[in-house]
Design a protein around this motif. Structure first.
Motif, PDB file in Angstrom:
ATOM      1  N   GLY A 669       1.069 -25.612 -31.866  1.00 18.50           N
ATOM      2  CA  GLY A 669       1.270 -24.415 -31.057  1.00 18.50           C
ATOM      3  C   GLY A 669       1.251 -23.173 -31.924  1.00 18.50           C
ATOM      4  O   GLY A 669       0.560 -23.108 -32.950  1.00 18.50           O
ATOM      5  N   ALA A 670       2.035 -22.197 -31.524  1.00 18.50           N
ATOM      6  CA  ALA A 670       2.061 -20.921 -32.255  1.00 18.50           C
ATOM      7  C   ALA A 670       2.623 -21.127 -33.655  1.00 18.50           C
ATOM      8  O   ALA A 670       3.510 -21.956 -33.877  1.00 18.50           O
ATOM      9  N   GLU A 671       2.063 -20.413 -34.616  1.00 17.58           N
ATOM     10  CA  GLU A 671       2.542 -20.529 -35.989  1.00 17.58           C
ATOM     11  C   GLU A 671       3.965 -19.980 -36.115  1.00 17.58           C
ATOM     12  O   GLU A 671       4.462 -19.260 -35.247  1.00 17.58           O
ATOM     13  N   LEU A 672       4.606 -20.360 -37.199  1.00 16.28           N
ATOM     14  CA  LEU A 672       5.979 -19.906 -37.428  1.00 16.28           C
ATOM     15  C   LEU A 672       6.029 -18.382 -37.579  1.00 16.28           C
ATOM     16  O   LEU A 672       5.130 -17.782 -38.188  1.00 16.28           O
ATOM     17  N   PRO A 674       7.593 -15.629 -39.473  1.00 19.98           N
ATOM     18  CA  PRO A 674       8.392 -15.482 -40.702  1.00 19.98           C
ATOM     19  C   PRO A 674       9.581 -14.535 -40.547  1.00 19.98           C
ATOM     20  O   PRO A 674      10.473 -14.529 -41.394  1.00 19.98           O
ATOM     21  N   GLU A 675       9.619 -13.771 -39.466  1.00 19.92           N
ATOM     22  CA  GLU A 675      10.748 -12.866 -39.252  1.00 19.92           C
ATOM     23  C   GLU A 675      11.996 -13.613 -38.796  1.00 19.92           C
ATOM     24  O   GLU A 675      13.111 -13.099 -38.920  1.00 19.92           O
ATOM     25  N   GLN A 676      11.819 -14.834 -38.236  1.00 22.22           N
ATOM     26  CA  GLN A 676      12.996 -15.506 -37.672  1.00 22.22           C
ATOM     27  C   GLN A 676      13.025 -17.012 -37.902  1.00 22.22           C
ATOM     28  O   GLN A 676      14.009 -17.660 -37.537  1.00 22.22           O
ATOM     29  N   GLU A 677      11.999 -17.620 -38.520  1.00 25.71           N
ATOM     30  CA  GLU A 677      12.027 -19.074 -38.715  1.00 25.71           C
ATOM     31  C   GLU A 677      11.180 -19.447 -39.935  1.00 25.71           C
ATOM     32  O   GLU A 677      10.280 -18.704 -40.342  1.00 25.71           O
ATOM     33  N   ASP A 692       3.779 -31.541 -55.789  1.00 23.43           N
ATOM     34  CA  ASP A 692       3.917 -30.093 -55.668  1.00 23.43           C
ATOM     35  C   ASP A 692       3.836 -29.769 -54.188  1.00 23.43           C
ATOM     36  O   ASP A 692       3.484 -30.631 -53.365  1.00 23.43           O
ATOM     37  N   ALA A 693       4.142 -28.546 -53.815  1.00 19.40           N
ATOM     38  CA  ALA A 693       4.183 -28.199 -52.401  1.00 19.40           C
ATOM     39  C   ALA A 693       3.741 -26.763 -52.202  1.00 19.40           C
ATOM     40  O   ALA A 693       3.901 -25.911 -53.083  1.00 19.40           O
ATOM     41  N   THR A 694       3.166 -26.523 -51.024  1.00 16.87           N
ATOM     42  CA  THR A 694       2.806 -25.166 -50.603  1.00 16.87           C
ATOM     43  C   THR A 694       3.358 -24.953 -49.200  1.00 16.87           C
ATOM     44  O   THR A 694       3.367 -25.875 -48.375  1.00 16.87           O
ATOM     45  N   ASN A 695       3.779 -23.718 -48.935  1.00 12.69           N
ATOM     46  CA  ASN A 695       4.412 -23.383 -47.662  1.00 12.69           C
ATOM     47  C   ASN A 695       3.638 -22.244 -47.025  1.00 12.69           C
ATOM     48  O   ASN A 695       3.164 -21.333 -47.710  1.00 12.69           O
ATOM     49  N   SER A 696       3.495 -22.302 -45.694  1.00 11.75           N
ATOM     50  CA  SER A 696       2.837 -21.224 -44.953  1.00 11.75           C
ATOM     51  C   SER A 696       3.366 -21.242 -43.529  1.00 11.75           C
ATOM     52  O   SER A 696       4.146 -22.129 -43.144  1.00 11.75           O
ATOM     53  N   THR A 697       2.951 -20.264 -42.741  1.00 13.14           N
ATOM     54  CA  THR A 697       3.378 -20.218 -41.342  1.00 13.14           C
ATOM     55  C   THR A 697       2.767 -21.330 -40.522  1.00 13.14           C
ATOM     56  O   THR A 697       3.225 -21.614 -39.415  1.00 13.14           O
ATOM     57  N   ALA A 698       1.706 -21.980 -41.047  1.00 16.52           N
ATOM     58  CA  ALA A 698       1.073 -23.088 -40.320  1.00 16.52           C
ATOM     59  C   ALA A 698       1.759 -24.418 -40.603  1.00 16.52           C
ATOM     60  O   ALA A 698       1.496 -25.401 -39.913  1.00 16.52           O
ATOM     61  N   GLY A 699       2.598 -24.487 -41.628  1.00 13.04           N
ATOM     62  CA  GLY A 699       3.281 -25.735 -41.927  1.00 13.04           C
ATOM     63  C   GLY A 699       3.595 -25.858 -43.405  1.00 13.04           C
ATOM     64  O   GLY A 699       3.509 -24.891 -44.173  1.00 13.04           O
TER      65      GLY A 699
END
Length: 913
Positions: A669-672, A674-677, A692-699
């Motif tokens: 669904g809608a991406e995260l 970043p202002e609230q989650e 290693d890890a990478t983080n984004s609004t998609a997951g």
């Protein structure tokens, strides 16, 4: 008066048969004179031949008509001379009987060919022929006999056929004189054969004397390696298997002084030169301990790395093929503009000689001006089978010449084979590693630094961007060949240990138990362990050593196919360089396809938590009980022959352990926002692992080559935080894992998370108060060993619950009220008896609760918080199941009945709940 000269044809062609004197001319020999019919002046008196000792003469047959004849003065032999050419002239009779004032014609050319007569018989060049053969073999040709014929013409001088005169012999001869055996010969049956052979020319005249051919049969003794199999089968996971476990060398009693063997494993057609790990370049570098920060310039095409989408690609090994017409533009921001004085460029390359007469530059990597000008800031390219690295430093205070071009001349650049290149830059020193070996540039040229400008730069792969000096910016200097794993690491150079690890083959030759090789055996491996050289003085020691040579493939899922094997040998005898010839061994290793694993992700796929937990500093753990399991399916043949009518194959599912190279937790669904989650993970969880890890609004993406257990540990610590829960009621996530860069992928595990707001929580407490009453619970007995199913709870929305309650009150409260009360009392009296039954006897109560009686054995030490969560889940499930006949009044009546029940029964059923 004799006014005119005689006239004849300008040329004549004649044929004369050998040993005959008549020449047949075309056209016939006739002379004409315009003075005819005047006597003498118009008559032909003679034909004269001009030439050195020509064996021909011409006579006049009729003076008036001028007819003549050409004939031989002596017998003509074709074998001495096949043709003759001479000049002939005609003379008239002059003006009187004395032949005075005669005139002669012009000169005519006569060409005569001698026709051959088959007068000679074929004769053999040798008086006798000898040959030797080894028993038990069929030869294409044992020896060749040859006969000649002295006739001059092709028809009679060529030998058209040979024939064996001797009957009942196991030999045959072809028209070229090659003798072969028609059956295998035996030394014990007959040591020697004598056969007579004759020859025929093309005129079918046979030889006057037949020739004798002697064929000697020798017993079998052939030097060479014996007792080895051409096909060696290798199944994945077999470890190291011997290639020639029973091999030995037969020298036929030759006086051998030393033996030299070379065993070569040919793998250049497998992957990038041999079987290597096919993980992504990032994962491989993490596995080899490379410093972080490498940027993959040729990744697999995706939504975030779409610049390689238009290139020709072999998806199995992530190999990109450039045909001289394609290039890729790297988006801005992928590679920093300032690479500093230290950086590393690494790549796999397969390249052949440049097409065309005039070799152009073939760009691998290029950073040039995007517009206005055509300055190259740094580039890696191939030119005339030389690798060139260009680095133009920016202008600074030191306005002097600096090293700018570094050239390497290596045969491997154009050998059409895969090689691993690493360019380590420590300006002004640049070092090239090819297949782990260091090479210094043979030529370094200097240039002025580039003056700074406002012009943006364009980084490209497979061609160079020409932004200036042309009407329209375009690609130029295209690359012809294949590239893979092209990376650039700004700010750091790579160590030789890491470089060796990145290009290491996972298959090769090996020696089992080196300590038992025996004395006097010298051996040597090449760096990739594809060639093994052994040398020794004793035959038996060499036999033992070669039996220990094995093939090993350390990949869990190797590339299936054939690996060719070649063993060449040289034997030296006392006082001689080479005494006997040992045939090469040509064999192959057949690597079977590994059983394809099925990766399955399981766990709790749905849960609800109060909003306060999501808003807390630590958030909520998303995957607390995630499990990653891999299984393989094998077929087993039945050994019971009596069951031949049944299926003779049995399917067996086995659990296996292997690595993973990435797991993605994607937002559905809608991406995260970043202002609230956000999704969070303590990076301390990655410590001690190749992850290693990478983080984004998609997951959240976790990558690196490590065990499934390590991935489980990390995923179980992934948290979801939402500090603006008022705008969100639920979130859905999807988990997917991979092995070998997507070659094997797991199922898509979907997780739904519900955020319970305060109004929902109060309602849950009220429903929970009803659920804890024990009178509606019945025990469900299961046989031992049964596995409890994974529970999933459904949390209805507030609107759905209100609608259900309203409908129930209006339709069923009056009709079922009395019936519910009576049923409840009857159920209370038989509660203990119903608990002993093997089947569940459902009543028509408003609450129908399904429980797992094994739950208390699986989780004996549950926390108070977990118990409350289970109560909420069960209560919501019961509320949904009773949506057709539920009412608040019925619940009040049932509570009165519950008060009358004993404390002991209440406690027992509460424990079961």
């Amino acid at each position: 008066v004799n006014k005119h000269k005689p006239w004849i044809e300008t040329s004549y062609h004649g044929i004369i048969t050998e040993n005959n004197n008549t020449v047949i001319l075309d056209p016939p020999l006739v002379a004409l004179d315009k003075d005819a019919p005047v006597p003498f002046a118009g008559e032909i008196c003679a034909f004269k031949i001009h030439g050195q000792e020509m064996p021909f003469e011409a006579v006049v047959l009729n003076k008036t008509s001028g007819e003549g004849r050409l004939r031989a003065k002596s017998p003509i032999d074709c074998e001495l001379q096949k043709e003759y050419t001479f000049i002939i002239q005609a003379y008239d009779c002059g003006s009187g009987p004395g032949g005075t004032n005669w005139k002669k014609s012009h000169k005519a050319v006569v060409h005569i060919q001698v026709k051959d007569v088959n007068e000679f018989s074929p004769a053999f060049k040798e008086s006798m022929y000898k040959a030797s053969v080894t028993e038990g073999k069929i030869y294409d040709s044992i020896l060749q006999v040859e006969a000649t014929d002295e006739d001059c013409s092709p028809q009679y001088s060529q030998i058209c056929n040979y024939e064996i005169v001797t009957t009942d012999v196991p030999f045959a001869i072809d028209r070229n004189g090659n003798i072969r055996n028609t059956e295998k010969l035996s030394y014990d049956k007959q040591h020697q054969y004598e056969i007579m052979v004759t020859a025929f020319d093309c005129g079918q005249k046979h030889a006057t004397e037949d020739v004798l051919v002697q064929v000697n049969v020798k017993p079998v003794c052939k030097p060479g390696w014996q007792d080895w199999n051409k096909r060696i089968e290798y199944r994945p996971g077999s470890g190291s298997i011997p290639l020639f476990p029973s091999i030995h060398l037969e020298t036929c009693d030759g006086p051998v002084s030393s033996i030299h063997t070379t065993t070569e494993l040919q793998t250049n057609y497998i992957g990038k030169g041999c079987d290597r790990e096919t993980y992504s370049e990032k994962s491989l570098q993490k596995l080899c301990g490379a410093s972080s920060g490498a940027i993959d310039l040729l990744p697999s095409p995706s939504t975030t790395t779409n610049w390689t989408a238009g290139l020709l690609m072999d998806s199995n090994d992530i190999i990109f093929k450039f045909d001289g017409k394609q290039g890729a533009k790297i988006p801005d921001g992928i590679v920093p503009k300032n690479l500093t004085d230290q950086f590393t460029i690494a790549l796999w390359m397969k390249h052949g000689p440049s097409p065309g007469l005039r070799a152009e530059k073939e760009t691998i990597l290029c950073n040039s001006d995007k517009t206005e000008m055509n300055r190259h800031h740094y580039a890696l390219y191939v030119h005339n089978c030389r690798l060139v690295f260009l680095l133009r430093k920016d202008f600074d205070r030191a306005d002097t010449f600096r090293p700018a071009e570094f050239h390497w001349k290596l045969d491997q650049i154009c050998d059409k084979e895969w090689h691993y290149y690493v360019v380590n830059v420590e300006f002004p020193v640049v070092t090239l590693y090819m297949d782990g070996t260091t090479y210094e540039p043979y030529l370094v040229t200097n240039d002025w630094p580039i003056h700074p400008s406002h012009i943006a730069m364009q980084l490209t792969v497979g061609a160079c961007w020409q932004g200036g000096e042309v009407t329209k910016p375009r690609f130029a200097q295209y690359f012809h060949g294949s590239l893979a794993s092209l990376t650039i690491r700004p700010g750091k150079i790579e160590s030789q240990k890491v470089i060796s690890c990145l290009q290491a083959c996972k298959e090769g030759l090996d020696i089992n138990s080196l300590e038992s090789l025996g004395q006097g055996i010298k051996y040597h491996f090449n760096p990739s362990q594809s060639v093994l050289v052994m040398e020794g003085d004793d035959i038996e020691n060499i036999n033992q050593a070669l039996r220990k040579v094995s093939y090993i493939n350390s990949r869990q899922f190797p590339t299936a196919g054939i690996r060719r094997l070649k063993v060449s040998s040289k034997v030296q005898c006392f006082g001689e360089d080479v005494c006997i010839s040992i045939p090469d061994i040509d064999a192959y290793v057949m690597v079977f396809q590994a059983n394809e694993p099925k990766i399955t992700i399981t766990g709790m796929d749905h849960f609800a938590r109060p909003a306060a937990q999501f808003e807390s500093e630590r958030g909520v753990i998303l995957l607390p009980d995630i499990r990653i399991v891999s299984t393989v399916t094998k077929m087993e043949h039945s050994v019971d022959l009596r069951e031949h009518n049944r299926a003779n194959k049995q399917v067996i599912v086995e659990e296996m352990l292997h690595n993973l190279d990435f797991c993605d937790v994607l937002v559905i669904g809608a991406e995260l926002d970043p202002e609230q989650e956000c999704l969070e993970l303590d990076h301390g969880e990655l410590r001690g692992k190749h992850l290693d890890a990478t983080n984004s609004t998609a997951g959240y993406s976790i990558y690196g080559v490590d065990s499934m257990f390590s991935y489980e540990q990390v995923l179980r610590q992934l948290r979801y935080r939402n500090w603006g829960t008022s705008a969100t009621s639920d979130r859905k996530f999807r988990v997917k894992c991979s092995e070998l860069n997507g070659r094997y992928t797991s199922n898509e595990f979907n997780l739904e998370v519900n955020i319970l707001h305060s109004s929902n929580a109060n309602f849950m407490e009220h429903v929970n108060h009803m659920i804890v009453q024990p009178q509606f619970l019945q025990s469900v007995q299961h046989p031992e060993g049964s596995v409890s199913a994974v529970h999933s709870s459904v949390v209805p929305s507030m609107a759905t619950i209100v609608i259900i309650i309203c409908v129930s009150v209006l339709v069923l409260v009056v009709t079922l009220g009395v019936f519910r009360l009576r049923t409840a009392r009857q159920h209370g009296s038989v509660g203990h008896e119903g608990a002993k039954e093997s089947e569940m006897d459902w009543d028509d109560s408003a609450l129908t609760i399904t429980i797992n009686p094994m739950e208390k054995y699986e989780k004996p030490h549950r926390t108070e918080e977990e118990s409350e969560e289970e109560d909420i889940d069960d209560e919501e499930e019961d509320t949904t199941s009773a949506e057709s006949d539920d009412s608040e009044e019925e619940e009040e009546e049932e509570e009165e009945v519950i008060v009358q029940k004993g404390e002991k029964q209440n406690a027992t059923r509460q424990e079961q709940l």
